[in-house]
Design a protein around this motif. Structure first.
Motif, PDB file in Angstrom:
ATOM      1  N   ALA A   2       0.836  -1.198   0.000  1.00  0.00           N
ATOM      2  CA  ALA A   2       0.000   0.000   0.000  1.00  0.00           C
ATOM      3  C   ALA A   2       0.872   1.250   0.000  1.00  0.00           C
ATOM      4  O   ALA A   2       1.867   1.334   0.713  1.00  0.00           O
ATOM      5  CB  ALA A   2      -0.905  -0.009   1.228  1.00  0.00           C
ATOM      6  N   GLY A   3       0.517   2.196  -0.841  1.00  0.00           N
ATOM      7  CA  GLY A   3       1.265   3.437  -0.927  1.00  0.00           C
ATOM      8  C   GLY A   3       2.552   3.341  -1.724  1.00  0.00           C
ATOM      9  O   GLY A   3       3.320   4.289  -1.788  1.00  0.00           O
ATOM     10  N   TRP A   4       2.788   2.200  -2.326  1.00  0.00           N
ATOM     11  CA  TRP A   4       4.001   2.015  -3.114  1.00  0.00           C
ATOM     12  C   TRP A   4       3.875   2.814  -4.390  1.00  0.00           C
ATOM     13  O   TRP A   4       2.885   2.708  -5.113  1.00  0.00           O
ATOM     14  CB  TRP A   4       4.191   0.529  -3.387  1.00  0.00           C
ATOM     15  N   GLU A   5       4.872   3.604  -4.719  1.00  0.00           N
ATOM     16  CA  GLU A   5       4.790   4.523  -5.862  1.00  0.00           C
ATOM     17  C   GLU A   5       4.825   3.824  -7.219  1.00  0.00           C
ATOM     18  O   GLU A   5       4.558   4.443  -8.233  1.00  0.00           O
ATOM     19  CB  GLU A   5       5.887   5.589  -5.781  1.00  0.00           C
ATOM     20  N   VAL A  10       3.171  -1.604 -12.076  1.00  0.00           N
ATOM     21  CA  VAL A  10       2.886  -3.027 -11.864  1.00  0.00           C
ATOM     22  C   VAL A  10       1.575  -3.404 -12.534  1.00  0.00           C
ATOM     23  O   VAL A  10       1.496  -4.404 -13.260  1.00  0.00           O
ATOM     24  CB  VAL A  10       2.850  -3.364 -10.361  1.00  0.00           C
ATOM     25  N   LEU A  11       0.535  -2.606 -12.314  1.00  0.00           N
ATOM     26  CA  LEU A  11      -0.766  -2.922 -12.892  1.00  0.00           C
ATOM     27  C   LEU A  11      -0.718  -2.937 -14.416  1.00  0.00           C
ATOM     28  O   LEU A  11      -1.308  -3.814 -15.058  1.00  0.00           O
ATOM     29  CB  LEU A  11      -1.816  -1.925 -12.403  1.00  0.00           C
ATOM     30  N   LEU A  12      -0.025  -1.989 -15.020  1.00  0.00           N
ATOM     31  CA  LEU A  12       0.084  -1.955 -16.472  1.00  0.00           C
ATOM     32  C   LEU A  12       0.840  -3.179 -16.994  1.00  0.00           C
ATOM     33  O   LEU A  12       0.431  -3.805 -17.978  1.00  0.00           O
ATOM     34  CB  LEU A  12       0.755  -0.667 -16.942  1.00  0.00           C
ATOM     35  N   VAL A  91       6.116 -16.031 -18.496  1.00  0.00           N
ATOM     36  CA  VAL A  91       6.695 -14.723 -18.787  1.00  0.00           C
ATOM     37  C   VAL A  91       6.632 -13.951 -17.467  1.00  0.00           C
ATOM     38  O   VAL A  91       5.591 -13.903 -16.814  1.00  0.00           O
ATOM     39  CB  VAL A  91       5.917 -13.990 -19.897  1.00  0.00           C
ATOM     40  N   TRP A  92       7.754 -13.396 -17.055  1.00  0.00           N
ATOM     41  CA  TRP A  92       7.830 -12.777 -15.732  1.00  0.00           C
ATOM     42  C   TRP A  92       8.439 -11.380 -15.818  1.00  0.00           C
ATOM     43  O   TRP A  92       9.123 -11.036 -16.775  1.00  0.00           O
ATOM     44  CB  TRP A  92       8.649 -13.641 -14.773  1.00  0.00           C
ATOM     45  N   CYS A  93       8.151 -10.595 -14.794  1.00  0.00           N
ATOM     46  CA  CYS A  93       8.817  -9.303 -14.623  1.00  0.00           C
ATOM     47  C   CYS A  93       8.969  -9.041 -13.129  1.00  0.00           C
ATOM     48  O   CYS A  93       8.260  -9.617 -12.308  1.00  0.00           O
ATOM     49  CB  CYS A  93       8.073  -8.172 -15.331  1.00  0.00           C
ATOM     50  N   GLU A  94       9.948  -8.207 -12.802  1.00  0.00           N
ATOM     51  CA  GLU A  94      10.248  -7.901 -11.402  1.00  0.00           C
ATOM     52  C   GLU A  94      10.329  -6.399 -11.184  1.00  0.00           C
ATOM     53  O   GLU A  94      10.747  -5.652 -12.054  1.00  0.00           O
ATOM     54  CB  GLU A  94      11.580  -8.528 -10.988  1.00  0.00           C
ATOM     55  N   PHE A  95       9.928  -6.017  -9.980  1.00  0.00           N
ATOM     56  CA  PHE A  95       9.952  -4.630  -9.542  1.00  0.00           C
ATOM     57  C   PHE A  95      10.626  -4.572  -8.177  1.00  0.00           C
ATOM     58  O   PHE A  95      10.223  -5.296  -7.269  1.00  0.00           O
ATOM     59  CB  PHE A  95       8.539  -4.074  -9.414  1.00  0.00           C
ATOM     60  N   THR A  96      11.631  -3.736  -8.039  1.00  0.00           N
ATOM     61  CA  THR A  96      12.329  -3.579  -6.775  1.00  0.00           C
ATOM     62  C   THR A  96      11.843  -2.309  -6.107  1.00  0.00           C
ATOM     63  O   THR A  96      11.739  -1.258  -6.735  1.00  0.00           O
ATOM     64  CB  THR A  96      13.845  -3.486  -7.001  1.00  0.00           C
ATOM     65  N   LYS A  97      11.543  -2.426  -4.811  1.00  0.00           N
ATOM     66  CA  LYS A  97      11.147  -1.261  -4.038  1.00  0.00           C
ATOM     67  C   LYS A  97      12.403  -0.522  -3.627  1.00  0.00           C
ATOM     68  O   LYS A  97      13.297  -1.101  -3.021  1.00  0.00           O
ATOM     69  CB  LYS A  97      10.348  -1.672  -2.809  1.00  0.00           C
ATOM     70  N   SER A  98      12.480   0.747  -3.970  1.00  0.00           N
ATOM     71  CA  SER A  98      13.651   1.536  -3.581  1.00  0.00           C
ATOM     72  C   SER A  98      13.412   2.166  -2.224  1.00  0.00           C
ATOM     73  O   SER A  98      12.288   2.431  -1.832  1.00  0.00           O
ATOM     74  CB  SER A  98      13.949   2.615  -4.635  1.00  0.00           C
ATOM     75  N   GLY A  99      14.496   2.404  -1.544  1.00  0.00           N
ATOM     76  CA  GLY A  99      14.415   3.091  -0.268  1.00  0.00           C
ATOM     77  C   GLY A  99      14.252   2.237   0.870  1.00  0.00           C
ATOM     78  O   GLY A  99      13.850   1.481   1.451  1.00  0.00           O
TER      79      GLY A  99
END
Length: 99
Positions: A2-5, A10-12, A91-99
């Motif tokens: 929640a609140g992740w920028e 991700v949704l797209l 088929v995969w993709c990854e997102f790293t949370k910064s900070g």
């Protein structure tokens, strides 16, 4: 998450991967699976289908209605790829949370 920028990114990307699976990877009468894994730092999205082939990102024709989905995934995610499985692929993709 929640609140992740990066929620919009991700949704797209999920939408693009699922759309590609439905249009190109799921033969009639078959299904697809979506897996999401979040470890507090990294989100991995996997879309499994039973179609053949290896998806590739292209530059995309700016006048065409489609063909830019994996280009968007390339630009918005930190990493993406294809994992071949017996009678299927993921088929995969990854997102790293910064900070």
């Amino acid at each position: 998450m929640a609140g992740w920028e990066r929620t919009g990114d991700v949704l797209l990307c999920v939408s693009e991967l699922v759309t590609n699976a439905v249009l190109h990877g799921v033969p009639p009468g078959r299904q697809l699976l979506i897996f999401l894994r979040w470890d507090g730092r990294l989100l991995r999205v996997e879309v499994h289908d039973s179609g053949g082939g290896e998806p590739r990102a292209t530059d995309g024709d700016t006048c065409a209605e489609g063909g830019r989905g994996l280009l968007l995934v390339t630009l918005l995610s930190d990493k993406w790829g294809v994992r071949q499985r017996k009678l299927a692929k993921a088929v995969w993709c990854e997102f790293t949370k910064s900070g």
